[in-house]
Design a protein around this motif. Structure first.
Motif, mmCIF file in Angstrom:
data_model
loop_
_atom_site.group_PDB
_atom_site.id
_atom_site.type_symbol
_atom_site.label_atom_id
_atom_site.label_comp_id
_atom_site.label_asym_id
_atom_site.label_seq_id
_atom_site.Cartn_x
_atom_site.Cartn_y
_atom_site.Cartn_z
ATOM 1 N N SER A 1 -2.523 9.682 7.148
ATOM 2 C CA SER A 1 -3.154 8.510 7.745
ATOM 3 C C SER A 1 -2.748 7.242 7.005
ATOM 4 C CB SER A 1 -4.678 8.648 7.711
ATOM 5 O OG SER A 1 -5.109 9.725 8.504
ATOM 6 N N GLN A 2 -2.706 7.329 5.675
ATOM 7 C CA GLN A 2 -2.322 6.157 4.878
ATOM 8 C C GLN A 2 -0.911 5.705 5.218
ATOM 9 O OE1 GLN A 2 -2.861 7.497 0.849
ATOM 10 N NE2 GLN A 2 -5.055 7.862 1.135
ATOM 11 N N TRP A 3 0.003 6.660 5.328
ATOM 12 C CA TRP A 3 1.390 6.322 5.646
ATOM 13 C C TRP A 3 1.535 5.824 7.080
ATOM 14 C CZ3 TRP A 3 6.019 5.971 3.097
ATOM 15 C CH2 TRP A 3 5.997 6.291 1.738
ATOM 16 N N ALA B 1 0.827 -1.209 0.000
ATOM 17 C CA ALA B 1 0.000 0.000 0.000
ATOM 18 C C ALA B 1 0.866 1.267 0.000
ATOM 19 C CB ALA B 1 -0.922 0.009 1.214
ATOM 20 N N ASN B 2 0.432 2.260 -0.785
ATOM 21 C CA ASN B 2 1.034 3.605 -0.766
ATOM 22 C C ASN B 2 2.537 3.591 -1.041
ATOM 23 O OD1 ASN B 2 -1.553 4.573 0.225
ATOM 24 N ND2 ASN B 2 -0.926 3.754 2.210
ATOM 25 N N LEU C 1 -3.465 11.636 3.450
ATOM 26 C CA LEU C 1 -2.195 11.060 3.017
ATOM 27 C C LEU C 1 -1.391 10.604 4.226
ATOM 28 C CD1 LEU C 1 -0.100 10.523 0.749
ATOM 29 C CD2 LEU C 1 0.750 12.846 1.151
ATOM 30 N N ASN D 1 0.111 2.328 7.449
ATOM 31 C CA ASN D 1 0.998 1.328 6.853
ATOM 32 C C ASN D 1 2.192 1.063 7.765
ATOM 33 O OD1 ASN D 1 1.433 -0.488 4.799
ATOM 34 N ND2 ASN D 1 2.448 0.958 3.447
ATOM 35 N N PHE E 1 -8.558 1.437 10.877
ATOM 36 C CA PHE E 1 -8.262 2.868 11.035
ATOM 37 C C PHE E 1 -8.866 3.445 12.321
ATOM 38 C CE2 PHE E 1 -6.741 2.583 6.770
ATOM 39 C CZ PHE E 1 -5.894 3.661 6.589
ATOM 40 N N ILE F 1 -9.679 8.202 7.567
ATOM 41 C CA ILE F 1 -9.449 7.619 6.247
ATOM 42 C C ILE F 1 -9.600 8.726 5.206
ATOM 43 C CG2 ILE F 1 -10.272 5.916 4.571
ATOM 44 C CD1 ILE F 1 -11.395 4.301 6.874
ATOM 45 N N TYR G 1 -1.672 -5.603 2.288
ATOM 46 C CA TYR G 1 -2.092 -4.319 1.718
ATOM 47 C C TYR G 1 -2.924 -3.619 2.786
ATOM 48 C CZ TYR G 1 -3.621 -0.808 -1.613
ATOM 49 O OH TYR G 1 -3.834 0.385 -2.259
ATOM 50 N N VAL G 2 -2.343 -2.618 3.440
ATOM 51 C CA VAL G 2 -2.921 -1.936 4.610
ATOM 52 C C VAL G 2 -3.252 -2.993 5.664
ATOM 53 C CG1 VAL G 2 -4.482 -0.136 5.438
ATOM 54 C CG2 VAL G 2 -3.869 -0.194 3.025
#
Length: 364
Positions: free
Chosen positions: A204-206, A107-108, A202, A209, A140, A199, A231-232
């Motif tokens: 939060s995604q990092w 992911a990302n 950007l 992960n 999340f 969610i 993936y996440v």
């Protein structure tokens, strides 16, 4: 573990903030918040830099909405100026966090993504007899702020950068309520500990992960699982032994407790690798892939809605879905949909039925 210092000057450098604004605006130049920011573009950039340097920066309020793709989720949109700050931060911090990731985290990351993850999973299906698919319950909303900050401090030693990271984390908006008691908790512990990342961010995604990167190393280096894809919060472990996978499942339950996470029993399963199972939006077999029926129905409804609106750029709007569908065995489906788009005809859809059996309209 090596920590990185003296990062903040790179984050607040004008060139970095300028580049961050351009990244944040990509594909969104027509949004009112972006247009307003660009009306006084340079002035707004210097204002952000000044607030960061003076430690007066405070994130704005999120706009939230819900989606129901595969499962209900609350999506949060940060104000545009905050998205600029997120990009400025991740441009510098992202490569440092990247060093913690194992190869099979998808992911990302540049050169990774869902299609690479699906291909890797399909490759492992041909090598192992059984698979254990794991899904973390309310991932999340469950991410514990204090644990996340402690993990980030293991990689970052720049006080100013940590201030910015913690400011962003502390200003996360309330997430879906999710209470669970872990060993050692008192009656009030779940209410006292702040948790949840929005969610859609950007950052939060990092951070999400990175939060599981230590779990990745546990699976690879302690459990010695060679067939592993994440993936996440969706991950699969593969082995030739059912017993070994069940033992790993029990170990995973204990390790996740350290991060105040639990597996979702409804979405965690052990199955033979010869069975086709849904993974990241596709039903994956050893030799081929299909799109799940619900995915196709959602796509048809969306296309039908767009055809009714008759946008000039419908193919461009749907290019992402076509790219995803192309990775599966969907040649006939794509021909059908492309033909309908070119002719401007609505897709023929069977009427949906309610639980009572009553027909419902297929129009959105």
């Amino acid at each position: 573990m090596k920590t990185s210092k003296n990062l903040f000057e790179g984050i607040v450098a004008f060139e970095n903030v300028l580049s961050a604004a351009q990244k944040a605006a990509k594909g969104k130049r027509e949004e009112q918040s972006v247009l307003k920011f660009y009306n006084h573009f340079e002035e707004n950039l210097w204002q952000i830099i000044s607030e960061l340097r003076n430690k007066t920066y405070q994130p704005g309020s999120y706009k939230t909405f819900s989606i129901y793709k595969s499962k209900p989720r609350q999506i949060s949109a940060a104000p545009f100026r905050d998205r600029v700050v997120h990009h400025a931060l991740i441009t510098v911090v992202g490569p440092i966090l990247e060093r913690s990731f194992i190869f099979d985290t998808y992911a990302n990351r540049v050169g990774k993504g869902t299609h690479k993850a699906i291909a890797r999973y399909q490759h492992y299906l041909t090598k192992y007899a059984y698979a254990l698919k794991c899904d973390i319950r309310k991932y999340f909303p469950s991410i514990d702020h204090e644990i996340l900050k402690a993990l980030l401090r293991r990689k970052i030693a720049c006080a100013d950068t940590l201030w910015l990271i913690e400011t962003i984390i502390d200003n996360s908006n309330p997430q879906v309520e999710h209470l669970h008691y872990f060993p050692g908790d008192t009656l009030f512990t779940p209410h006292e500990r702040r948790r949840g990342l929005p969610i859609g961010n950007l950052t939060s995604q990092w951070f999400a992960n990175y939060y599981l990167s230590f779990f990745d190393h546990y699976v690879k280096e302690v459990l010695h699982c060679k067939g592993y894809v994440r993936y996440v919060d969706d991950c699969v472990l593969l082995s030739n032994s059912k017993q070994e996978l069940w033992e790993w499942k029990r170990a995973i339950d204990q390790v996740l407790e350290q991060y105040r996470l639990i597996l979702n029993p409804q979405r965690t399963e052990l199955y033979p690798s010869t069975e086709g199972k849904s993974f990241l939006g596709q039903r994956v077999f050893q030799s081929h892939r299909l799109l799940p029926a619900e995915n196709v129905r959602r796509a048809k409804r969306r296309i039908q809605c767009l055809l009714l609106a008759k946008p000039a750029n419908i193919r461009q709007t749907l290019s992402g879905w076509f790219g995803h569908a192309r990775q599966a065995d969907t040649r006939n489906l794509r021909r059908l949909i492309s033909g309908r788009i070119l002719s401007g005809k609505l897709l023929l859809m069977k009427p949906m039925q309610s639980e009572s059996g009553q027909k419902l309209s297929s129009n959105p």
